[in-house]
Design an enzyme around this catalytic site. Structure first.
Site, PDB file in Angstrom:
ATOM      1  N   GLY A  75       0.778  -1.235   0.000  1.00 46.96           N
ATOM      2  CA  GLY A  75       0.000   0.000   0.000  1.00 46.96           C
ATOM      3  C   GLY A  75       0.808   1.283   0.000  1.00 46.96           C
ATOM      4  CG  ASN A 118       1.065   3.950  -5.726  1.00 46.79           C
ATOM      5  OD1 ASN A 118       1.517   5.068  -5.927  1.00 46.79           O
ATOM      6  ND2 ASN A 118       1.429   2.895  -6.436  1.00 46.79           N
ATOM      7  CG  ASN A 156      -4.444  -0.130 -12.556  1.00 39.57           C
ATOM      8  OD1 ASN A 156      -4.164  -0.360 -11.382  1.00 39.57           O
ATOM      9  ND2 ASN A 156      -3.845  -0.745 -13.559  1.00 39.57           N
ATOM     10  CG  HIS A 216       0.986  -1.069 -15.917  1.00 42.99           C
ATOM     11  ND1 HIS A 216       0.734  -2.331 -15.420  1.00 42.99           N
ATOM     12  CD2 HIS A 216       1.949  -1.224 -16.866  1.00 42.99           C
ATOM     13  CE1 HIS A 216       1.500  -3.207 -16.053  1.00 42.99           C
ATOM     14  NE2 HIS A 216       2.238  -2.560 -16.927  1.00 42.99           N
TER      15      HIS A 216
END
Length: 228
Positions: A29, A31, A124, A126
């Protein structure tokens, strides 16, 4: 998919209510922490209202606890079907009136059923420059190993809206990260992660301010003046 993100809620006393974020996690976690920190510092006009983990005993849950954020563990193995599992996620997110769903190290690919429930409201991040090194099977250190094995000189970070594919949604922001000759998977991953912590809150802020206009596969960033 053609739409423009909007300012959420009604102004009260000249102040806009904060964007309500629901964050899906599967690991440490980092982010999540970056988003929490930016929100608490006032950079983000948003608040994390719930964290949902697909795994038990991950550090992301401790991060939520330290900041008094409600958290839930929803284990896929406890549900007979993928749809039943995702219905539980949807139920929790709706219970907290979530405006935007954030995937932060969430390793499961969401089904069209879930995506349709939050159409245009799922982000999201990536760890590569999509469409390179992305899609099914490309996550975490696997991405960085593939980057090094291929010998590219640039990798980076991509924030995108989630659609019904794997890493195929409209791109919001991208940042390049140089690949050094002496990079290992670990050193490259660390530098990419630093950029993730900067770019993800930036993308969320643009959404909260109504500054993202989506036309097909293109996402236009609207100026602050034009978004008023």
């Amino acid at each position: 998919m053609d739409y423009r993100t909007g300012i959420y809620g009604e102004r009260r006393g000249g102040i806009l209510p904060k964007l309500r974020l629901g964050i899906l996690v599967s690991g440490g976690g980092s982010n999540l922490q970056s988003i929490i920190d930016k929100a608490e510092a006032g950079y983000l006009p948003a608040e994390v209202v719930v964290v949902i983990s697909s795994k038990q005993d991950v550090y992301a849950l401790e991060r939520a606890k330290k900041h008094n954020i409600p958290a839930a563990v929803v284990l896929p193995k406890n549900y007979k079907t993928r749809e039943e599992y995702e219905n539980e996620l949807i139920k929790i997110l709706n219970a907290y009136n979530v405006d935007l769903v954030i995937l932060a190290g969430y390793i499961r690919v969401l089904s069209p059923h879930f995506v349709r429930a939050f159409q245009g409201k799922i982000m999201n991040i990536h760890p590569s420059l999509i469409p390179a090194f992305c899609g099914e099977g490309f996550y975490g250190e696997k991405v960085h190993k593939a980057v090094l094995d291929y010998g590219v000189k640039l990798t980076g970070v991509t924030v995108h809206f989630v659609d019904e594919g794997a890493d195929t949604g409209p791109i919001i922001l991208q940042r390049a990260v140089p690949v050094k000759d002496d990079d290992t998977v670990e050193t490259l991953a660390a530098r990419v992660l630093e950029e993730e912590h900067r770019i993800y809150p930036e993308a969320i802020k643009l959404f909260a301010e109504g500054r993202l206009e989506i036309n097909g596969r293109r996402v236009k960033i609207i100026s602050k003046e034009d978004s008023q």
